[in-house]
Design an enzyme around this catalytic site. Structure first.
Site, mmCIF file in Angstrom:
data_model
loop_
_atom_site.group_PDB
_atom_site.id
_atom_site.type_symbol
_atom_site.label_atom_id
_atom_site.label_comp_id
_atom_site.label_asym_id
_atom_site.label_seq_id
_atom_site.Cartn_x
_atom_site.Cartn_y
_atom_site.Cartn_z
ATOM 1 C CE LYS A 52 -3.806 -2.591 2.163
ATOM 2 N NZ LYS A 52 -4.619 -3.145 3.342
ATOM 3 C CD GLN A 96 -3.376 -4.746 6.494
ATOM 4 O OE1 GLN A 96 -3.304 -3.627 5.551
ATOM 5 N NE2 GLN A 96 -3.812 -5.652 6.088
ATOM 6 C CG ASP A 119 -9.457 -0.468 4.666
ATOM 7 O OD1 ASP A 119 -9.090 -0.837 3.429
ATOM 8 O OD2 ASP A 119 -8.853 -0.772 5.701
HETATM 9 C C1 BQF Z 1 -1.328 -10.093 -5.724
HETATM 10 C C2 BQF Z 1 -5.742 -9.201 2.717
HETATM 11 C C3 BQF Z 1 -6.418 -11.235 3.517
HETATM 12 C C4 BQF Z 1 -6.745 -10.688 4.944
HETATM 13 C C5 BQF Z 1 -6.244 -9.470 4.959
HETATM 14 C C6 BQF Z 1 -1.350 -7.946 -4.615
HETATM 15 C C7 BQF Z 1 -2.231 -7.966 -2.372
HETATM 16 C C8 BQF Z 1 -2.235 -9.320 -2.430
HETATM 17 C C9 BQF Z 1 -2.141 -10.142 -3.279
HETATM 18 C C10 BQF Z 1 -2.703 -7.075 -1.194
HETATM 19 C C11 BQF Z 1 -5.230 -8.373 1.677
HETATM 20 C C12 BQF Z 1 -5.121 -9.063 0.177
HETATM 21 C C13 BQF Z 1 -4.792 -7.147 1.635
HETATM 22 C C14 BQF Z 1 -1.772 -9.314 -4.561
HETATM 23 C C15 BQF Z 1 -4.327 -6.195 0.447
HETATM 24 C C16 BQF Z 1 -4.809 -8.033 -0.892
HETATM 25 O O1 BQF Z 1 -0.446 -9.712 -6.590
HETATM 26 O O2 BQF Z 1 -2.217 -11.136 -6.014
HETATM 27 C C17 BQF Z 1 -1.760 -7.113 -3.458
HETATM 28 O O3 BQF Z 1 -1.938 -6.311 -0.714
HETATM 29 N N1 BQF Z 1 -3.890 -7.240 -0.511
HETATM 30 C C18 BQF Z 1 -4.807 -6.612 2.921
HETATM 31 O O4 BQF Z 1 -4.516 -5.382 3.324
HETATM 32 O O5 BQF Z 1 -5.519 -7.447 4.034
HETATM 33 C C19 BQF Z 1 -5.976 -8.454 3.661
HETATM 34 C C20 BQF Z 1 -6.162 -10.521 2.506
#
Ligand code: BQF
Length: 293
Positions: A52, A96, A119
């Site tokens: 992010k 987060q 969010d």
């Molecule tokens: C990619 C998330 C579960 C629980 C909390 C790029 C992200 C992920 C994958 C990413 C996720 C999942 C995020 C890829 C943010 C998605 O290339 O496939 C980016 O950063 N995510 C989160 O902040 O909290 C989570 C999944």
């Protein structure tokens, strides 16, 4: 079968955001500023927050990362949230997830100023979304809507099965897909752990959105020929051949499912990148006061 390239679409959207940031600067406005609060040292959370912050840099946003030890109390975290609410230099912020067990995520979520809730998890934004009022849409559902739109995937009158009922993906996705809106007008079924025949429900779907967090849960026998499959899962599975010792797999058995589909998202490089990019879009909206004036 067409692969929905979330990484490429993300790059396109980020280029548009970067242009808009330049134009805001030109007009004498300050650049959008996102803050992220990271509690503890969960490796996945660290990696999400890093991506992010990196994305903010890519589009010219300012970002602030607030890192706190796992041992922080709920009261201390609430103080940080109140400070962020008051800080006029911050347009929007996220806390987060997941949070340590001794902190009630609902309590934190309720303390976030809805105007800064990029969010889109606060009940004010969830409620406004549900009523079809202007709101920050949660990032993952918003990213999926962008993908459906960009690839001109017809949704009106289609049967959509959402697998999973989380507050951040499954529930809002089901609501959005059923609404009278662009990339909506679906007949939606949400399936979950108490559903009698999950496989038969999924088999009836024109559009499957898998968001349960179980590696390879959706298998080829559950997919109708020509279906659209959106895979939200980000599951770590052990893989000794990788330098990290694991690889990422989705909730869908991609290898066997893909040949049956008309469109499918890969993992990684599908929904994940669009989730992060949608957070940037919400932060831009916050800076421009598009939702709450
Ligand atoms: C990619 C998330 C579960 C629980 C909390 C790029 C992200 C992920 C994958 C990413 C996720 C999942 C995020 C890829 C943010 C998605 O290339 O496939 C980016 O950063 N995510 C989160 O902040 O909290 C989570 C999944």
């Amino acid at each position: 079968m067409t692969l929905i390239d979330g990484k490429k679409l993300s790059a396109l959207v980020k280029a548009d955001i970067a242009k808009e940031v330049e134009s805001l600067k030109q007009q004498g406005y300050k650049v959008p500023h996102l803050a992220a609060v990271l509690v503890g040292d969960n490796p996945a959370s660290q990696s999400y927050v890093r991506s992010k912050v990196r994305s903010c840099e890519e589009v010219g946003f300012e970002s602030t990362l607030i890192k706190k030890d796992q041992s922080i109390s709920e009261a201390e975290l609430l103080d940080i949230v109140r400070d962020l609410n008051e800080d006029v230099s911050i347009d929007g912020y996220i806390v987060q997830l997941p949070l340590p067990g001794h902190i009630d995520p609902d309590k934190i979520n309720l303390a976030i100023d809805p105007k800064k809730d990029v969010d889109g998890f606060h009940p004010m934004n969830f409620g406004r979304m549900t009523l079809g009022l202007p709101a920050y849409l949660p990032a993952t559902p918003q990213g999926i809507l962008h993908m459906l739109k960009h690839y001109s995937i017809e949704t009106s009158g289609k049967k959509c099965v959402v697998v999973g009922r989380s507050n951040i993906v499954g529930m809002p996705m089901g609501i959005l897909m059923s609404q009278k809106r662009d990339t909506g007008n679906c007949t939606v079924t949400i399936v979950h752990s108490r559903t009698k025949n999950v496989a038969d429900e999924i088999l009836s779907a024109d559009i499957v959105i898998a968001a349960i967090g179980r590696a390879h849960f959706v298998t080829a026998d559950m997919i109708k020929k020509g279906a659209v499959v959106i895979d939200v899962g980000i599951n770590r599975v052990d893989d000794a051949s990788r330098k990290r010792g694991y690889r990422l797999v989705g909730d869908v058995d991609f290898e066997h499912v893909a040949p049956k589909t008309s469109f499918i998202t890969p993992v990684p490089g599908g929904v994940g990148p669009m989730t992060v990019t949608s957070l940037l879009l919400n932060t831009l909206k916050a800076a421009k006061k598009e939702i709450y004036g």
